[in-house]
Design a protein around this motif. Structure first.
Motif, short mmCIF file in Angstrom:
data_model
loop_
_atom_site.label_atom_id
_atom_site.label_comp_id
_atom_site.label_asym_id
_atom_site.label_seq_id
_atom_site.Cartn_x
_atom_site.Cartn_y
_atom_site.Cartn_z
N LYS A 21 0.83 -1.21 0.00
CA LYS A 21 0.00 0.00 0.00
C LYS A 21 0.86 1.26 0.00
N ARG A 22 1.87 1.28 0.86
CA ARG A 22 2.78 2.45 0.95
C ARG A 22 3.53 2.65 -0.36
N ASP A 23 4.05 1.57 -0.94
CA ASP A 23 4.81 1.66 -2.20
C ASP A 23 3.93 2.22 -3.32
N ILE A 24 2.69 1.77 -3.41
CA ILE A 24 1.79 2.24 -4.46
C ILE A 24 1.51 3.73 -4.29
N VAL A 25 1.17 4.14 -3.07
CA VAL A 25 0.87 5.56 -2.82
C VAL A 25 2.08 6.42 -3.15
N GLU A 26 3.26 5.99 -2.70
CA GLU A 26 4.48 6.77 -2.97
C GLU A 26 4.77 6.86 -4.46
N LYS A 27 4.64 5.75 -5.18
CA LYS A 27 4.94 5.74 -6.62
C LYS A 27 3.94 6.60 -7.39
N VAL A 28 2.65 6.42 -7.13
CA VAL A 28 1.63 7.19 -7.84
C VAL A 28 1.84 8.68 -7.58
N ASN A 29 2.03 9.05 -6.33
CA ASN A 29 2.22 10.47 -6.00
C ASN A 29 3.50 11.03 -6.61
N SER A 30 4.54 10.23 -6.66
CA SER A 30 5.81 10.66 -7.27
C SER A 30 5.61 10.95 -8.76
N VAL A 31 4.91 10.05 -9.45
CA VAL A 31 4.66 10.23 -10.89
C VAL A 31 3.76 11.45 -11.12
N GLY A 57 -7.39 1.20 -5.68
CA GLY A 57 -7.06 2.61 -5.50
C GLY A 57 -7.54 3.43 -6.68
N ASN A 58 -7.45 4.75 -6.52
CA ASN A 58 -7.79 5.64 -7.62
C ASN A 58 -7.01 6.93 -7.51
N TYR A 59 -6.87 7.57 -8.64
CA TYR A 59 -6.20 8.87 -8.69
C TYR A 59 -6.79 9.69 -9.82
N ARG A 60 -6.43 10.97 -9.86
CA ARG A 60 -6.94 11.87 -10.89
C ARG A 60 -5.78 12.54 -11.62
N VAL A 61 -6.01 12.79 -12.89
CA VAL A 61 -5.07 13.57 -13.70
C VAL A 61 -5.87 14.73 -14.28
N TYR A 62 -5.50 15.96 -13.90
CA TYR A 62 -6.26 17.14 -14.32
C TYR A 62 -5.86 17.64 -15.70
N ASP A 63 -4.59 17.63 -16.00
CA ASP A 63 -4.12 18.12 -17.30
C ASP A 63 -4.08 16.94 -18.26
N GLY A 68 -1.35 10.54 -20.58
CA GLY A 68 -0.62 9.46 -21.25
C GLY A 68 0.69 9.10 -20.55
N PRO A 69 1.59 10.08 -20.38
CA PRO A 69 2.87 9.76 -19.73
C PRO A 69 2.71 9.26 -18.28
N ALA A 70 1.84 9.91 -17.52
CA ALA A 70 1.67 9.52 -16.12
C ALA A 70 1.05 8.13 -16.01
N SER A 71 0.00 7.88 -16.77
CA SER A 71 -0.67 6.58 -16.66
C SER A 71 0.21 5.44 -17.16
N ARG A 72 1.01 5.67 -18.20
CA ARG A 72 1.92 4.61 -18.68
C ARG A 72 2.91 4.22 -17.58
N GLU A 73 3.48 5.22 -16.92
CA GLU A 73 4.47 4.92 -15.87
C GLU A 73 3.80 4.25 -14.66
N ILE A 74 2.65 4.74 -14.26
CA ILE A 74 1.94 4.14 -13.12
C ILE A 74 1.49 2.73 -13.45
N ASN A 75 0.92 2.53 -14.64
CA ASN A 75 0.46 1.19 -15.03
C ASN A 75 1.60 0.20 -15.09
N SER A 76 2.74 0.64 -15.60
CA SER A 76 3.90 -0.24 -15.67
C SER A 76 4.32 -0.66 -14.27
#
Length: 107
Positions: A21-31, A57-63, A68-76
């Protein structure tokens, strides 16, 4: 009863769940931060069943140009945990536009 990973007799401890859980939150927020997004994920939910442990989990991308770039890195990153179900939806709410992304996977 603790869950097993992929049918093996490897138990997922409370400590391992918390680390995932911690790793996911840290990685998503970092990206998201790296891509100039203001949203930050605060937690990942866990559903314990008799056979599996499900992380959600869930997150939002406003711009939209960052989606594309954020979701590719998070999905990977998320795919290192196995089969991940990822859904995204463009939202327009009270003048705000963003892409809402939800994900889940089972161990």
């Amino acid at each position: 009863m603790p869950a097993t990973i992929s049918g093996d007799d490897i138990m997922i401890s409370v400590e391992e769940k918390e680390k995932i859980k911690r790793d996911i939150v840290e990685k998503v927020n970092s990206v998201l931060e790296k891509n100039g997004e203001s949203f930050r994920m605060d937690r990942v939910n866990v559903l314990n069943t008799k056979e599996t442990v499900k992380f959600m989990g869930n997150y939002r991308v406003y711009d939209r140009k960052n989606y594309g770039p954020a979701s590719r890195e998070i999905n990977s990153f998320l795919k290192q945990y196995g089969d991940v179900e990822i859904k995204s939806k463009k939202i327009r709410d009270s003048g705000m536009k963003f892409t809402a992304v939800s994900f889940n996977f089972e161990l």
